[in-house]
Design a protein around this motif. Structure first.
Motif, PDB file in Angstrom:
ATOM      1  N   PRO A 148       0.843  -1.205   0.000  1.00  0.00           N
ATOM      2  CA  PRO A 148       0.000   0.000   0.000  1.00  0.00           C
ATOM      3  C   PRO A 148       0.875   1.250   0.000  1.00  0.00           C
ATOM      4  O   PRO A 148       2.027   1.218   0.445  1.00  0.00           O
ATOM      5  N   THR A 149       0.315   2.353  -0.474  1.00  0.00           N
ATOM      6  CA  THR A 149       1.086   3.600  -0.565  1.00  0.00           C
ATOM      7  C   THR A 149       0.406   4.782   0.109  1.00  0.00           C
ATOM      8  O   THR A 149       1.009   5.840   0.256  1.00  0.00           O
ATOM      9  N   SER A 150      -0.856   4.613   0.508  1.00  0.00           N
ATOM     10  CA  SER A 150      -1.624   5.737   1.048  1.00  0.00           C
ATOM     11  C   SER A 150      -2.595   5.257   2.110  1.00  0.00           C
ATOM     12  O   SER A 150      -3.054   4.107   2.086  1.00  0.00           O
ATOM     13  N   TRP A 151      -2.934   6.169   3.040  1.00  0.00           N
ATOM     14  CA  TRP A 151      -4.000   5.865   3.996  1.00  0.00           C
ATOM     15  C   TRP A 151      -5.276   5.476   3.254  1.00  0.00           C
ATOM     16  O   TRP A 151      -6.038   4.634   3.715  1.00  0.00           O
ATOM     17  N   ALA A 152      -5.483   6.087   2.090  1.00  0.00           N
ATOM     18  CA  ALA A 152      -6.707   5.845   1.313  1.00  0.00           C
ATOM     19  C   ALA A 152      -6.830   4.398   0.855  1.00  0.00           C
ATOM     20  O   ALA A 152      -7.941   3.932   0.550  1.00  0.00           O
ATOM     21  N   ASP A 153      -5.725   3.660   0.809  1.00  0.00           N
ATOM     22  CA  ASP A 153      -5.780   2.269   0.373  1.00  0.00           C
ATOM     23  C   ASP A 153      -6.638   1.404   1.293  1.00  0.00           C
ATOM     24  O   ASP A 153      -7.149   0.357   0.869  1.00  0.00           O
ATOM     25  N   LEU A 154      -6.805   1.811   2.534  1.00  0.00           N
ATOM     26  CA  LEU A 154      -7.625   1.041   3.471  1.00  0.00           C
ATOM     27  C   LEU A 154      -9.075   0.924   3.002  1.00  0.00           C
ATOM     28  O   LEU A 154      -9.791   0.004   3.402  1.00  0.00           O
ATOM     29  N   TRP A 155      -9.491   1.851   2.143  1.00  0.00           N
ATOM     30  CA  TRP A 155     -10.875   1.860   1.647  1.00  0.00           C
ATOM     31  C   TRP A 155     -11.044   1.066   0.340  1.00  0.00           C
ATOM     32  O   TRP A 155     -12.145   0.975  -0.171  1.00  0.00           O
ATOM     33  N   LYS A 156      -9.984   0.491  -0.172  1.00  0.00           N
ATOM     34  CA  LYS A 156     -10.084  -0.255  -1.431  1.00  0.00           C
ATOM     35  C   LYS A 156     -11.027  -1.447  -1.275  1.00  0.00           C
ATOM     36  O   LYS A 156     -10.974  -2.171  -0.263  1.00  0.00           O
ATOM     37  N   PRO A 157     -11.893  -1.695  -2.259  1.00  0.00           N
ATOM     38  CA  PRO A 157     -12.875  -2.780  -2.143  1.00  0.00           C
ATOM     39  C   PRO A 157     -12.252  -4.160  -1.975  1.00  0.00           C
ATOM     40  O   PRO A 157     -12.868  -5.050  -1.373  1.00  0.00           O
ATOM     41  N   GLU A 158     -11.029  -4.354  -2.477  1.00  0.00           N
ATOM     42  CA  GLU A 158     -10.399  -5.674  -2.340  1.00  0.00           C
ATOM     43  C   GLU A 158     -10.031  -6.002  -0.894  1.00  0.00           C
ATOM     44  O   GLU A 158      -9.699  -7.149  -0.579  1.00  0.00           O
ATOM     45  N   PHE A 159     -10.101  -5.009  -0.003  1.00  0.00           N
ATOM     46  CA  PHE A 159      -9.790  -5.259   1.396  1.00  0.00           C
ATOM     47  C   PHE A 159     -11.058  -5.394   2.256  1.00  0.00           C
ATOM     48  O   PHE A 159     -11.014  -5.239   3.471  1.00  0.00           O
ATOM     49  N   LYS A 160     -12.170  -5.717   1.606  1.00  0.00           N
ATOM     50  CA  LYS A 160     -13.434  -5.897   2.338  1.00  0.00           C
ATOM     51  C   LYS A 160     -13.264  -6.969   3.423  1.00  0.00           C
ATOM     52  O   LYS A 160     -12.812  -8.083   3.167  1.00  0.00           O
ATOM     53  N   GLY A 161     -13.597  -6.587   4.666  1.00  0.00           N
ATOM     54  CA  GLY A 161     -13.503  -7.511   5.787  1.00  0.00           C
ATOM     55  C   GLY A 161     -12.097  -7.877   6.217  1.00  0.00           C
ATOM     56  O   GLY A 161     -11.906  -8.824   6.987  1.00  0.00           O
ATOM     57  N   ARG A 162     -11.081  -7.127   5.785  1.00  0.00           N
ATOM     58  CA  ARG A 162      -9.694  -7.476   6.105  1.00  0.00           C
ATOM     59  C   ARG A 162      -8.912  -6.333   6.758  1.00  0.00           C
ATOM     60  O   ARG A 162      -7.702  -6.430   6.952  1.00  0.00           O
ATOM     61  N   VAL A 163      -9.586  -5.236   7.113  1.00  0.00           N
ATOM     62  CA  VAL A 163      -8.923  -4.062   7.698  1.00  0.00           C
ATOM     63  C   VAL A 163      -9.096  -4.066   9.216  1.00  0.00           C
ATOM     64  O   VAL A 163     -10.183  -4.350   9.734  1.00  0.00           O
ATOM     65  N   GLY A 164      -8.037  -3.720   9.929  1.00  0.00           N
ATOM     66  CA  GLY A 164      -8.107  -3.562  11.375  1.00  0.00           C
ATOM     67  C   GLY A 164      -7.738  -2.133  11.771  1.00  0.00           C
ATOM     68  O   GLY A 164      -6.933  -1.487  11.104  1.00  0.00           O
ATOM     69  N   ILE A 165      -8.341  -1.630  12.838  1.00  0.00           N
ATOM     70  CA  ILE A 165      -7.985  -0.341  13.413  1.00  0.00           C
ATOM     71  C   ILE A 165      -8.047  -0.481  14.937  1.00  0.00           C
ATOM     72  O   ILE A 165      -8.481  -1.512  15.450  1.00  0.00           O
ATOM     73  N   THR A 166      -7.588   0.540  15.670  1.00  0.00           N
ATOM     74  CA  THR A 166      -7.779   0.549  17.120  1.00  0.00           C
ATOM     75  C   THR A 166      -8.836   1.598  17.471  1.00  0.00           C
ATOM     76  O   THR A 166      -9.148   2.478  16.665  1.00  0.00           O
ATOM     77  N   ASN A 167      -9.348   1.499  18.697  1.00  0.00           N
ATOM     78  CA  ASN A 167     -10.244   2.557  19.161  1.00  0.00           C
ATOM     79  C   ASN A 167      -9.433   3.818  19.463  1.00  0.00           C
ATOM     80  O   ASN A 167      -8.202   3.825  19.354  1.00  0.00           O
ATOM     81  N   LEU A 168     -10.106   4.876  19.848  1.00  0.00           N
ATOM     82  CA  LEU A 168      -9.423   6.171  20.019  1.00  0.00           C
ATOM     83  C   LEU A 168      -8.791   6.353  21.390  1.00  0.00           C
ATOM     84  O   LEU A 168      -8.201   7.406  21.667  1.00  0.00           O
ATOM     85  N   ASN A 169      -8.885   5.337  22.254  1.00  0.00           N
ATOM     86  CA  ASN A 169      -8.188   5.428  23.539  1.00  0.00           C
ATOM     87  C   ASN A 169      -6.681   5.396  23.354  1.00  0.00           C
ATOM     88  O   ASN A 169      -5.932   5.810  24.231  1.00  0.00           O
ATOM     89  N   SER A 170      -6.235   4.862  22.222  1.00  0.00           N
ATOM     90  CA  SER A 170      -4.805   4.799  21.940  1.00  0.00           C
ATOM     91  C   SER A 170      -4.374   6.001  21.111  1.00  0.00           C
ATOM     92  O   SER A 170      -5.156   6.554  20.341  1.00  0.00           O
TER      93      SER A 170
END
Length: 348
Positions: A148-170
């Protein structure tokens, strides 16, 4: 009251000291308690910092109590006169909160041997910075052949159901949210565009982790293939053979210093000071910079080398030039409200 293994160990060590020295109170007798972060931080500090501290201090008793900064602050606030923690570790946002709430002692710079060796940005009199952190994109190279090259890549359709993030406590979660806001026309003062983007991200979300350590572990469990992540949080996994890599997005990776503090009213002030001194030494920082930890040093006598020099920066000057340093004073003004909104709106 439910007691975990760490609480039981702390209590046992304390009672042993009280038996040996009957004049001591419970607070005076308990071992030094260091609230490190979870995941790779706990592993690194247990393997490197704690042995160095104990070797230099007659094998002094110490307990690591890993938790997020927000939980450290809550614990100390609940018992200010007799805090259950002696040393806190904070990223920029929580550090400002802890200082503002008068929870930390000034660092005794005048008797420190190693404070002067730190780069100027790490010389904080409320608590020095023993390392930097860097946040970018982490991904599974076996599942994602083109990095990947950009934060925007997280929204690519090929990554459906495969993205992880943390909550905002971190800090990872909040810092990343701010960068998404900027990408969508917002700022540290306006993250509404980021919340709109998070709604659009939901089809791709596989998990919202409680902290960066838990997020990194999701790669090991095969639950995610891509996420915003801490550079060093994945390194122990890589050393164990887990397929995971780090890349700085074209918008710029996020960098911030992490500071270490003596808790106000600690019954173990001297030992707390000595633990921090150990964290500032060139020896400890050099070891932590090497695999499998790869923690970015702040001691000017430690030259960046290896994977850190190859992937992140050759020195502090390049680090400051290449990466994004956010305005945490501005972020803190609304962070609590953002956390509440995130917890209310972002559910999987």
């Amino acid at each position: 009251m439910i007691m975990n293994r760490r609480s039981l160990m702390t209590t046992a060590l304390t009672l042993g000291a009280m038996k040996a020295f009957p004049g001591l109170s419970f607070a005076q007798a308990r071992p030094l308690v260091f609230a490190t972060f979870t995941g790779s931080w706990e592993e690194a500090h247990k393997a490197v910092l704690v042995p160095a501290f104990r070797k230099a201090n007659a094998d002094a008793a110490i307990v690591l109590d890993p938790m997020l900064s927000v939980d450290q602050i809550a614990k100390v606030n609940a018992a200010k006169a007799n805090p259950p923690i002696d040393v806190m570790l904070h990223d920029p946002g929580p550090a400002l909160v802890a200082i503002g709430q008068d929870l930390v002692e000034p660092y005794p710079v005048e008797k420190s041997v190693y404070y002067k060796d730190l780069i100027s940005e790490a010389q904080e009199q409320t608590g020095p910075a023993p390392f930097f952190q860097v946040v970018g994109l982490t991904y599974n190279p076996e599942a994602i052949k083109t990095p990947p090259t950009s934060w925007a890549d997280l929204w690519k359709p090929e990554f459906k159901g495969r993205v992880g993030i943390t909550n905002l406590n971190s800090t990872l979660g909040t810092g990343w949210l701010v960068e998404i806001a900027k990408m969508r026309g917002g700022s540290e003062a306006n993250v509404d565009p980021a919340f709109k983007a998070l709604e659009e991200l939901k089809p791709n979300l596989a998990a919202v982790a409680a902290n960066p350590g838990a997020l990194a572990t999701l790669f090991q469990q095969g639950q995610i293939d891509i996420s915003p992540g801490n550079f060093n949080a994945i390194q122990i996994l890589k050393a164990r053979g887990v397929p995971v890599e780090f890349v700085a997005p074209k918008e710029g990776a996020i960098a911030f210093k992490t500071t270490i503090h003596i808790v106000k009213n600690s019954p173990n002030r001297e030992l707390a000071f000595k633990l921090i001194e150990a964290a500032l030494t060139a020896e400890v920082q050099t070891t932590l910079m090497k695999p499998p930890y790869l923690i970015v040093p702040t001691n000017s006598k430690v030259a960046m080398s290896g994977e850190i020099a190859r992937v992140l920066a050759k020195d502090t000057a390049e680090l400051k030039q290449k990466f994004v340093f956010q305005d945490w004073k501005k972020i803190n003004e609304q962070r609590s409200a953002w956390i509440e909104r995130f917890n209310r709106e972002i559910k999987i």
